[in-house]
Motif scaffolding. Structure first.
Motif, PDB file in Angstrom:
ATOM      1  N   ILE A 127      13.010   5.198  -8.279  1.00 45.05           N
ATOM      2  CA  ILE A 127      12.510   5.731  -7.012  1.00 45.05           C
ATOM      3  C   ILE A 127      13.135   4.939  -5.873  1.00 45.05           C
ATOM      4  O   ILE A 127      12.961   3.728  -5.783  1.00 45.05           O
ATOM      5  N   LEU A 128      13.866   5.624  -5.006  1.00 44.37           N
ATOM      6  CA  LEU A 128      14.510   5.003  -3.854  1.00 44.37           C
ATOM      7  C   LEU A 128      13.793   5.440  -2.581  1.00 44.37           C
ATOM      8  O   LEU A 128      13.169   6.498  -2.525  1.00 44.37           O
ATOM      9  N   SER A 129      13.886   4.593  -1.548  1.00 46.44           N
ATOM     10  CA  SER A 129      13.293   4.922  -0.255  1.00 46.44           C
ATOM     11  C   SER A 129      14.080   6.058   0.398  1.00 46.44           C
ATOM     12  O   SER A 129      15.315   6.071   0.319  1.00 46.44           O
ATOM     13  N   PRO A 130      13.420   7.034   1.013  1.00 45.47           N
ATOM     14  CA  PRO A 130      11.978   7.130   1.246  1.00 45.47           C
ATOM     15  C   PRO A 130      11.210   7.814   0.113  1.00 45.47           C
ATOM     16  O   PRO A 130      10.001   7.940   0.208  1.00 45.47           O
ATOM     17  N   GLY A 131      11.894   8.292  -0.933  1.00 47.89           N
ATOM     18  CA  GLY A 131      11.202   8.949  -2.031  1.00 47.89           C
ATOM     19  C   GLY A 131      12.112   9.610  -3.043  1.00 47.89           C
ATOM     20  O   GLY A 131      11.639  10.145  -4.046  1.00 47.89           O
ATOM     21  N   PHE A 132      13.413   9.579  -2.790  1.00 47.28           N
ATOM     22  CA  PHE A 132      14.356  10.199  -3.727  1.00 47.28           C
ATOM     23  C   PHE A 132      14.221   9.555  -5.105  1.00 47.28           C
ATOM     24  O   PHE A 132      14.159   8.329  -5.230  1.00 47.28           O
ATOM     25  N   ALA A 163       0.831  -1.203   0.000  1.00 45.99           N
ATOM     26  CA  ALA A 163       0.000   0.000   0.000  1.00 45.99           C
ATOM     27  C   ALA A 163       0.867   1.254   0.000  1.00 45.99           C
ATOM     28  O   ALA A 163       0.573   2.223  -0.703  1.00 45.99           O
ATOM     29  N   ALA A 164       1.958   1.238   0.800  1.00 47.22           N
ATOM     30  CA  ALA A 164       2.859   2.389   0.823  1.00 47.22           C
ATOM     31  C   ALA A 164       3.507   2.609  -0.532  1.00 47.22           C
ATOM     32  O   ALA A 164       3.733   3.729  -0.964  1.00 47.22           O
ATOM     33  N   ARG A 165       3.803   1.496  -1.230  1.00 45.45           N
ATOM     34  CA  ARG A 165       4.408   1.601  -2.545  1.00 45.45           C
ATOM     35  C   ARG A 165       3.419   2.160  -3.555  1.00 45.45           C
ATOM     36  O   ARG A 165       3.772   2.934  -4.435  1.00 45.45           O
ATOM     37  N   GLU A 166       2.148   1.811  -3.445  1.00 40.35           N
ATOM     38  CA  GLU A 166       1.138   2.287  -4.378  1.00 40.35           C
ATOM     39  C   GLU A 166       0.827   3.767  -4.174  1.00 40.35           C
ATOM     40  O   GLU A 166       0.352   4.422  -5.090  1.00 40.35           O
ATOM     41  N   VAL A 167       1.089   4.299  -2.973  1.00 40.77           N
ATOM     42  CA  VAL A 167       0.800   5.698  -2.705  1.00 40.77           C
ATOM     43  C   VAL A 167       1.652   6.603  -3.587  1.00 40.77           C
ATOM     44  O   VAL A 167       1.230   7.692  -3.970  1.00 40.77           O
ATOM     45  N   ARG A 168       2.847   6.170  -3.960  1.00 41.09           N
ATOM     46  CA  ARG A 168       3.752   6.995  -4.754  1.00 41.09           C
ATOM     47  C   ARG A 168       3.316   6.993  -6.217  1.00 41.09           C
ATOM     48  O   ARG A 168       3.801   6.208  -7.029  1.00 41.09           O
ATOM     49  N   TRP A 174      13.417  23.843 -40.465  1.00 36.52           N
ATOM     50  CA  TRP A 174      13.118  22.558 -39.841  1.00 36.52           C
ATOM     51  C   TRP A 174      14.419  21.954 -39.339  1.00 36.52           C
ATOM     52  O   TRP A 174      15.468  22.135 -39.946  1.00 36.52           O
ATOM     53  N   SER A 175      14.371  21.224 -38.247  1.00 40.54           N
ATOM     54  CA  SER A 175      15.567  20.557 -37.745  1.00 40.54           C
ATOM     55  C   SER A 175      15.206  19.281 -37.012  1.00 40.54           C
ATOM     56  O   SER A 175      14.111  19.160 -36.455  1.00 40.54           O
ATOM     57  N   VAL A 176      16.130  18.333 -37.012  1.00 34.17           N
ATOM     58  CA  VAL A 176      16.005  17.074 -36.271  1.00 34.17           C
ATOM     59  C   VAL A 176      17.262  16.937 -35.423  1.00 34.17           C
ATOM     60  O   VAL A 176      18.375  17.070 -35.937  1.00 34.17           O
ATOM     61  N   ALA A 177      17.093  16.686 -34.148  1.00 39.44           N
ATOM     62  CA  ALA A 177      18.234  16.651 -33.240  1.00 39.44           C
ATOM     63  C   ALA A 177      17.984  15.659 -32.119  1.00 39.44           C
ATOM     64  O   ALA A 177      16.835  15.340 -31.798  1.00 39.44           O
ATOM     65  N   PRO A 178      19.055  15.159 -31.491  1.00 43.16           N
ATOM     66  CA  PRO A 178      18.889  14.289 -30.317  1.00 43.16           C
ATOM     67  C   PRO A 178      18.258  15.065 -29.163  1.00 43.16           C
ATOM     68  O   PRO A 178      18.415  16.280 -29.047  1.00 43.16           O
ATOM     69  N   ARG A 179      17.549  14.347 -28.328  1.00 44.46           N
ATOM     70  CA  ARG A 179      16.894  14.956 -27.162  1.00 44.46           C
ATOM     71  C   ARG A 179      17.239  14.143 -25.923  1.00 44.46           C
ATOM     72  O   ARG A 179      16.977  12.931 -25.877  1.00 44.46           O
ATOM     73  N   MET A 180      17.842  14.788 -24.923  1.00 45.87           N
ATOM     74  CA  MET A 180      18.213  14.083 -23.694  1.00 45.87           C
ATOM     75  C   MET A 180      17.762  14.894 -22.492  1.00 45.87           C
ATOM     76  O   MET A 180      17.880  16.116 -22.480  1.00 45.87           O
ATOM     77  N   THR A 181      17.243  14.204 -21.500  1.00 47.18           N
ATOM     78  CA  THR A 181      16.809  14.851 -20.266  1.00 47.18           C
ATOM     79  C   THR A 181      17.383  14.100 -19.067  1.00 47.18           C
ATOM     80  O   THR A 181      17.497  12.872 -19.076  1.00 47.18           O
ATOM     81  N   LEU A 182      17.760  14.860 -18.048  1.00 45.47           N
ATOM     82  CA  LEU A 182      18.245  14.309 -16.787  1.00 45.47           C
ATOM     83  C   LEU A 182      17.595  15.099 -15.669  1.00 45.47           C
ATOM     84  O   LEU A 182      17.610  16.330 -15.684  1.00 45.47           O
ATOM     85  N   ALA A 183      17.000  14.403 -14.708  1.00 43.60           N
ATOM     86  CA  ALA A 183      16.268  15.087 -13.641  1.00 43.60           C
ATOM     87  C   ALA A 183      16.381  14.297 -12.344  1.00 43.60           C
ATOM     88  O   ALA A 183      16.546  13.071 -12.350  1.00 43.60           O
ATOM     89  N   VAL A 184      16.277  15.024 -11.246  1.00 45.87           N
ATOM     90  CA  VAL A 184      16.239  14.420  -9.905  1.00 45.87           C
ATOM     91  C   VAL A 184      15.088  15.067  -9.137  1.00 45.87           C
ATOM     92  O   VAL A 184      14.714  16.216  -9.398  1.00 45.87           O
ATOM     93  N   GLY A 185      14.521  14.327  -8.195  1.00 49.75           N
ATOM     94  CA  GLY A 185      13.402  14.887  -7.454  1.00 49.75           C
ATOM     95  C   GLY A 185      12.906  13.976  -6.360  1.00 49.75           C
ATOM     96  O   GLY A 185      13.685  13.209  -5.760  1.00 49.75           O
ATOM     97  N   TRP A 186      11.581  14.025  -6.146  1.00 51.76           N
ATOM     98  CA  TRP A 186      10.961  13.319  -5.015  1.00 51.76           C
ATOM     99  C   TRP A 186       9.640  12.717  -5.457  1.00 51.76           C
ATOM    100  O   TRP A 186       8.874  13.348  -6.183  1.00 51.76           O
ATOM    101  N   ALA A 187       9.385  11.495  -5.016  1.00 53.58           N
ATOM    102  CA  ALA A 187       8.136  10.801  -5.320  1.00 53.58           C
ATOM    103  C   ALA A 187       7.253  10.785  -4.082  1.00 53.58           C
ATOM    104  O   ALA A 187       7.716  10.612  -2.955  1.00 53.58           O
ATOM    105  N   PHE A 188       5.955  10.939  -4.304  1.00 51.75           N
ATOM    106  CA  PHE A 188       5.003  10.901  -3.182  1.00 51.75           C
ATOM    107  C   PHE A 188       3.650  10.413  -3.655  1.00 51.75           C
ATOM    108  O   PHE A 188       3.422  10.232  -4.853  1.00 51.75           O
TER     109      PHE A 188
END
Length: 219
Positions: free
Chosen positions: A161-166, A32-37, A205-219
């Protein structure tokens, strides 16, 4: 003696189902705790002067809505010469959004391996000012350009997603976009008098690679 042994054995046997129920209850609480996120809030670091904030919300086991807003600000002011009468200054402002859908191939949304499309829209406004001294006195010229870009990207990525939410997210893909750019000169140039905005347009017009990197919190 035998009576006491039988009583202890009965108590031990009766406790086994209770232990199993307790263990089962612990597993249910963990699940249940896992489903809350179901929501992940992400910060997306970018180039100097650029920052982005994204969010992802699970709609079910394998589908999530995702999106980000990116803003950029760059200011420069360079001066030289006696009295700093000569110099160059510029400012750039930008804003972009990219909503999308993530389909999870492994794991449970919003965690695991995903693929999905994104729509991307952004605008940038840049101005620059050049100042100098001539026999006629101080003169300046201000120029700038505006651009509007729209397109779409297809991405594949992984959200951890790592405990407790990172949380951390990495995505890569290919982006196709259309850009409209308008250049112009504002005010009086250094060599002649010119008022208003002298315009020129560029479409590409242009075509290019797209990369994203992000960090945050899950809840």
């Amino acid at each position: 003696m035998r009576t006491w042994m039988r009583a202890l054995t009965g108590v031990g046997v009766s406790l086994l189902p209770l232990s199993a129920v307790a263990q089962s209850g612990t597993d249910l609480e963990t699940e249940a705790a896992r489903e809350v996120r179901r929501t992940v809030l992400l910060a997306q670091p970018g180039m100097l002067g650029q920052v982005g904030v994204g969010v992802e919300r699970a709609l079910g086991t394998h589908v999530a809505l995702a999106g980000a807003v990116t803003a950029s600000v760059n200011l420069n002011d360079l001066r030289w010469g006696e009295g700093e009468d000569t110099g160059f200054s510029s400012s750039q402002w930008g804003l972009g959004v990219d909503p999308g859908v993530h389909v999870y191939l492994a794991g449970r949304a919003p965690e695991g391996l995903w693929v999905g499309p994104h729509v991307e829209v952004s605008g940038v406004y840049t101005t620059s000012r050049q100042e100098g001294v001539s026999p006629e006195g101080p003169q300046s010229q201000e120029s700038g350009w505006r651009s509007f870009t729209y397109g779409a990207s297809a991405r594949v990525g992984y959200t951890l997603i790592l405990s407790p939410g990172f949380s951390a997210q990495l995505g890569a893909g290919l982006m196709a976009q259309r850009t409209y750019q308008q250049d112009g000169v504002i005010g009086a140039p250094l060599s002649a008098s010119l008022g208003g905005w002298e315009k020129s347009y560029l479409r590409s017009w242009s075509v290019a690679p797209r990369m994203t990197l992000a960090v945050g919190w899950a809840f």
